[in-house]
Every structure is written in C-alpha cells, then in structure tokens.
Design a protein around this motif. Structure first.
Motif, short mmCIF file in Angstrom:
data_model
loop_
_atom_site.label_atom_id
_atom_site.label_comp_id
_atom_site.label_asym_id
_atom_site.label_seq_id
_atom_site.Cartn_x
_atom_site.Cartn_y
_atom_site.Cartn_z
N ALA A 34 0.77 -1.25 0.03
CA ALA A 34 0.08 -0.21 0.30
C ALA A 34 1.38 1.28 0.28
CB ALA A 34 -0.93 0.06 1.24
N LEU A 35 1.67 1.74 0.72
CA LEU A 35 2.39 2.23 1.05
C LEU A 35 3.58 2.62 -0.51
CD1 LEU A 35 4.12 2.29 5.03
CD2 LEU A 35 2.45 4.15 3.57
N MET A 36 3.80 1.93 -0.62
CA MET A 36 4.46 1.50 -2.05
C MET A 36 3.28 2.63 -3.57
SD MET A 36 7.85 1.85 -2.32
CE MET A 36 7.44 1.73 -4.20
N GLN A 37 2.57 2.57 -3.04
CA GLN A 37 1.52 2.19 -4.96
C GLN A 37 1.48 4.24 -5.32
OE1 GLN A 37 -0.93 0.03 -5.94
NE2 GLN A 37 0.43 -1.30 -4.99
N ILE A 38 1.51 5.08 -4.83
CA ILE A 38 1.48 6.05 -5.56
C ILE A 38 3.03 6.74 -6.05
CG2 ILE A 38 1.11 8.82 -4.51
CD1 ILE A 38 -1.22 8.16 -2.50
N PRO A 39 4.04 6.48 -4.77
CA PRO A 39 5.07 6.90 -5.29
C PRO A 39 5.22 5.68 -6.67
CG PRO A 39 5.87 6.24 -3.17
CD PRO A 39 3.99 5.68 -3.73
N ALA A 71 -15.46 8.23 -5.66
CA ALA A 71 -15.86 6.88 -5.50
C ALA A 71 -15.15 6.21 -5.58
CB ALA A 71 -17.10 7.75 -6.29
N LEU A 72 -14.57 6.05 -7.05
CA LEU A 72 -13.71 5.12 -7.06
C LEU A 72 -12.04 4.85 -6.09
CD1 LEU A 72 -12.51 4.35 -10.28
CD2 LEU A 72 -10.40 5.97 -9.66
N ILE A 73 -11.63 5.66 -5.40
CA ILE A 73 -11.13 5.13 -4.11
C ILE A 73 -11.97 4.25 -3.17
CG2 ILE A 73 -9.81 5.66 -2.29
CD1 ILE A 73 -8.77 8.63 -3.76
N GLY A 74 -13.24 4.85 -2.76
CA GLY A 74 -14.01 3.87 -1.78
C GLY A 74 -14.01 3.18 -2.30
N THR A 79 -11.37 -5.04 -0.17
CA THR A 79 -11.89 -6.03 1.14
C THR A 79 -12.50 -7.23 0.71
OG1 THR A 79 -12.23 -3.89 2.47
CG2 THR A 79 -13.26 -5.44 2.91
N VAL A 80 -13.00 -7.13 0.55
CA VAL A 80 -13.89 -8.21 -0.24
C VAL A 80 -13.45 -9.32 -0.44
CG1 VAL A 80 -15.93 -9.40 -1.05
CG2 VAL A 80 -16.09 -7.50 -0.70
N PHE A 81 -12.79 -8.89 -1.83
CA PHE A 81 -11.36 -10.03 -2.50
C PHE A 81 -10.36 -10.64 -2.26
CE2 PHE A 81 -8.46 -11.79 -5.36
CZ PHE A 81 -8.62 -11.95 -6.31
N TYR A 82 -9.53 -9.63 -1.03
CA TYR A 82 -8.26 -10.26 -0.25
C TYR A 82 -8.68 -10.69 1.03
CZ TYR A 82 -5.66 -7.68 -3.89
OH TYR A 82 -5.56 -6.88 -4.48
N GLY A 130 -2.49 4.16 -8.59
CA GLY A 130 -1.60 4.25 -7.86
C GLY A 130 -2.35 4.84 -6.23
N THR A 131 -3.21 5.95 -6.48
CA THR A 131 -3.43 6.43 -5.37
C THR A 131 -4.79 5.60 -4.99
OG1 THR A 131 -3.26 8.71 -5.70
CG2 THR A 131 -4.82 8.26 -4.58
N MET A 132 -5.25 5.38 -5.58
CA MET A 132 -6.88 4.24 -5.39
C MET A 132 -6.37 3.21 -5.24
SD MET A 132 -8.74 2.66 -8.52
CE MET A 132 -7.79 0.88 -9.19
N ASN A 133 -5.04 2.91 -5.37
CA ASN A 133 -4.24 1.13 -5.05
C ASN A 133 -3.96 1.26 -3.52
OD1 ASN A 133 -4.90 -1.54 -5.99
ND2 ASN A 133 -2.83 -1.85 -6.69
N PHE A 134 -3.38 2.17 -3.34
CA PHE A 134 -2.65 3.00 -1.77
C PHE A 134 -3.71 2.31 -1.12
CE2 PHE A 134 -2.71 6.16 0.97
CZ PHE A 134 -1.86 5.66 1.81
N CYS A 135 -5.04 2.59 -1.38
CA CYS A 135 -5.71 3.50 -0.41
C CYS A 135 -6.70 1.95 -0.39
CB CYS A 135 -7.42 4.06 -1.09
SG CYS A 135 -6.95 6.02 -0.86
N SER A 136 -7.01 1.07 -1.16
CA SER A 136 -7.41 -0.07 -0.96
C SER A 136 -6.13 -1.04 -0.51
CB SER A 136 -7.82 -1.21 -2.38
OG SER A 136 -6.95 -1.31 -3.42
N ASN A 137 -5.39 -1.00 -0.17
CA ASN A 137 -4.41 -1.80 0.04
C ASN A 137 -3.66 -1.40 1.39
OD1 ASN A 137 -3.58 -4.28 -1.80
ND2 ASN A 137 -3.42 -2.58 -3.15
N MET A 138 -4.25 0.09 2.05
CA MET A 138 -4.26 0.25 3.68
C MET A 138 -5.27 -0.34 3.87
SD MET A 138 -1.54 2.06 4.35
CE MET A 138 -2.22 2.67 5.65
N THR A 139 -7.06 -0.60 3.27
CA THR A 139 -7.24 -1.45 3.58
C THR A 139 -7.44 -2.82 4.01
OG1 THR A 139 -9.28 0.24 2.66
CG2 THR A 139 -9.94 -1.77 3.69
#
Length: 438
Positions: free
Chosen positions: A70-75, A246-249, A256-259, A378-387
């Motif tokens: 998650a922390l590497m998604q935006i970079p 909405a994309l990020i959320g 959350t469901v898939f992982y 990358g921001t979208m995936n950062f937020c999802s992977n923090m979750t």
C-alpha cells in the motif's frame, strides 16, 4: 508494348501485439498472485512448524505484505507516469521473485514477515504500470477487455497457486521448496517481460503499420488534452472530485471482499468445514478459476455493449451493480450454511462476478485523465491496500474473539454493499477535470 503493373497491393491485417502484451501482463499478474497466495496455502504448515497458535499473529503476518504494498502505490504510480514502463515492470518482477524464494529460508515470524514486506514493495509498481500501458496501447473500446486481462491474474493466479502449491507441498512434503520454485519461475518471467514489452506501439519491432495506425487513430480520437510533464502534486486537484473519491472508496470496499476471501478462505474451509489440504486446494482452484472466467466475460460484455452505442453510465452501473449484489449475497449465504458443498457453491457464486470491478483500472483513461492515470490508480490502490493491510488483523481479532468465522464473513458481505454504493456514485458522463501544471 509493355503493360505496367498498377495493381494495389492487398491491405495487410493489423498485428495483435497489443493483445500479446496484455496476455503477458495477465501471466505476470497470475504469478503475482501465486506468490501472494503461497502464504495462505502454506500457513497451516507454517503455523505447525513455527508453533503459532494465535490467529492474531497469523493476521499480522498476512498484513505485512499489504502495508508495504500500500505504501508504495502512490510512488509506484508516479514512477509509471515519469519513467519507462517496460523497465519498471521487468525490474519489479525479478526483485519480487527473489523475495519469494528467500522466504523459503525463514525460520522465524520476523524474518518471514520481512520477506513479505519486500514482496509488497517490489510488486507494487505492476498495476499502475499496467494501467499506463493500457492507455498507450489500447483504444477506449478495448479497455474493458484490457482491464480484465490486466487484473485477471488475481483470480487466475489464486486458482493456479492453490493447485500448484498444494501439489508441490504434497509432492515434496515441504512448503519451502514450493516457495523456491515459485520465486525462480517469477524471475524467469520478469526477464521475458523485458524482452517483449515496449512502452509505446511505435517502439515495438513486431507492430505493423496497420496496427500502429489503428491504435493511434483510436487513442487520438479520444484525447482531450496534450501531454505535459508530470509532477506528484498534480494528483491533488483530482482528490476533490466525487468521481475520484468514489473510485477510491469502491476499490477499497471491493478489495476488502476479494483479499479477505483470498487470505482467509483456506483457513475457513479447513477450520469451519474440515477440509484437508487436497480438498482445500481443489475448492480454491474451482472458485478462483471460475472467478477468472467471470472476469473475462465481464470485460467482453462491457466492450461489446459500449461498441453498440450504449451509454457508459448504463454499461458500467449495471455491470458493477450485478457484481456487488451477487458477491455480497453469495458471501452472506455462505456464512449461513453448515454444508461444506454449499459453502463452496456460494463462494463460487460470490466470486464469479466480483472481479468485474477491474474496469476501475480503465476509468481514469476513459474519463480523460490518461496523463495522470498511473498516479490516480496508484492512489486508488494505495487506499485499497491500506484497507487490505488492516483487514487481516481485524479478521484475526474477530476469529480469536468469537471462535468462529461468521462475523468475518458478514464483514465481507457488508463491504460488498459499500462497493455497490461507491460504484453507483461514479458518473461516467462527467470527465475528470484536468489540471495542467503551471
């Protein structure tokens, strides 16, 4: 008297290099998830060998990957927008393969967790880089299928990983050998990616003039702005838009469901329904293989429906609504059955349309934000992977506290409802506002 030959040479068919690249990205994605899934498959054996009896510790080990990923998604998204996509993909793949293999040498929770952190850091650039490739290689009406191929490695890799890893563990009697084989295979495919992938169609030696013209005309007809130098802070104006939020959320809820299912289903089937390692591997293979089939079907339907002239709002809202409702309903029914067979059937139903969410990867490009597609995704995936990093810890605590998986499964069903709401808030008739740097 000579007669000159003025016949027009027959027009050649366009090559299909663009699809071969995305099939290779599918393979990379599958290997990505084989390496991720390896820990979940091997965890019962690791718990026994390491003497782990607390599910909260198991949750912490699983979450180690997601924190770093998650922390590497935006970079990583920023790197995909600034540097050569081909190099980023190849180097990342080779490094993550090395971390996967090194995990076989671990004998402690700490060292195993460190290899998962390394795996997360090195896997992070693949999806943002793939989204960037999609914008450069595929026309707008091909990006539904492109999204499903790009993200199709998740269910395919989970299915193949369950089959391959359970076989390797059973054949060699060692999860360590399974980790080494998976890691070495990853390094080999990373080298293949370097030799075949190019950043743009014009750079690829196998693309003929007809395919190049087809791609360029399709992309140019949808362009709304000229490219300019990308800076990391250029993402900020996008974060005020409802479409991006909405994309990020929605992606966070879907993840959350898939992982949640990917990480916890092996232990759930073993603990709640008494599956042995072969039964668990077989069930996982069936569920996630059909998830992959459903994903590709969703991409095909999306592209065909759009090509027929149907409004994007209708196409994507209908598909995403079906995805969320069926997935949430399947998980709910699974949580409320005591039959092992029905549990597998309900989970298969839940997973079949769940990955239709993969169209999220194409949304920035579809809504005119190709210049920032890598950073936005990358921001979208950062937020999802923090979750996703928090979810294993939370689920481990739920299981430890209640002594069952019921509350965890209901939590996944609730997340599917969030995925539905956020998907319906995305307006495909409203372009993302482009903010050119000053």
């Amino acid at each position: 008297m000579s007669i000159s030959n003025t016949a027009t040479p027959p027009k050649r068919k366009p090559t299909i290099v663009r699809w071969l690249i995305f099939i290779l990205m599918l393979v990379l994605g599958a290997i990505n998830y084989i390496d991720r899934t390896s820990l979940g498959i091997a965890m019962p054996f690791i718990q026994e060998e390491f003497g782990i009896h607390d599910e909260r510790i198991v949750g912490l080990i699983h979450s180690a990957f997601f924190w770093s990923y998650a922390l590497m998604q935006i970079p990583s998204g920023f790197l995909a927008d600034r540097f050569k996509t081909r190099t980023i993909i190849a180097v990342a793949t080779i490094i993550w393969g090395a971390f996967q293999a090194v995990g076989a040498a671990c004998h402690q929770v700490l060292t195993l967790s460190l290899t998962r952190i390394g795996l997360g850091i090195s896997e992070a650039p693949i999806m943002p880089a793939g989204a960037k490739l999609m914008g450069n290689w595929l026309t707008p009406n091909e990006r539904g299928r492109g999204s499903m191929l790009l993200d199709g490695g998740a269910p395919l890799g989970t299915a193949l990983g369950a089959l391959l890893l359970t076989w390797l563990i059973g054949h060699f009697g060692s999860w360590r050998i399974a980790f080494i084989i998976a890691g070495v295979g990853t390094v080999v495919v990373g080298a293949m990616a370097w030799f075949f992938i190019r950043d743009k169609p014009s750079e690829h030696p196998s693309v003929n003039a007809e395919e190049l013209t087809y791609i360029e005309e399709g992309i140019n007809s949808a362009k709304t702005s000229s490219p300019s130098k990308t800076r990391l802070r250029d993402i900020l104006p996008y974060l005020t838009q409802l479409n991006v939020l909405a994309l990020i959320g929605g992606w966070a809820c879907y993840s959350t469901v898939f992982y949640g299912l990917m990480v916890w289903v092996p232990a759930y089937l073993k603990t709640a329904h008494g599956f042995n390692v072969k039964e668990m591997g077989g069930a996982m293979t069936i569920m996630f293989l059909l998830c992959f089939v459903g994903q590709q079907l969703g991409g095909y339907i999306a592209d065909k429906w759009r090509s027929a002239g149907t409004a994007p709002n209708k196409v994507f809202h209908v598909l995403l609504a079906i995805s969320a409702i069926v997935s949430g309903g399947g998980v709910f029914l699974c949580a409320n059955t005591s039959s092992p067979t029905m549990a597998v059937i309900f989970l298969t139903i839940a997973l079949f349309p769940l990955r239709w969410a993969s169209v999220y990867w194409s949304i920035p490009g579809l809504l005119g934000a190709q210049k920032m597609a890598g950073t936005i995704t990358g921001t979208m995936n950062f937020c999802s992977n923090m979750t996703a990093a928090i979810v294993p810890i939370l689920v481990g605590w739920m299981i430890h506290r209640t002594g069952s998986y019921y509350s965890a499964m209901m939590f996944f069903a609730f997340a599917a409802a969030g995925y539905l709401v956020c998907s319906m808030l995305i307006n495909f008739n409203r372009p993302m506002v482009l903010k050119d740097p000053e």
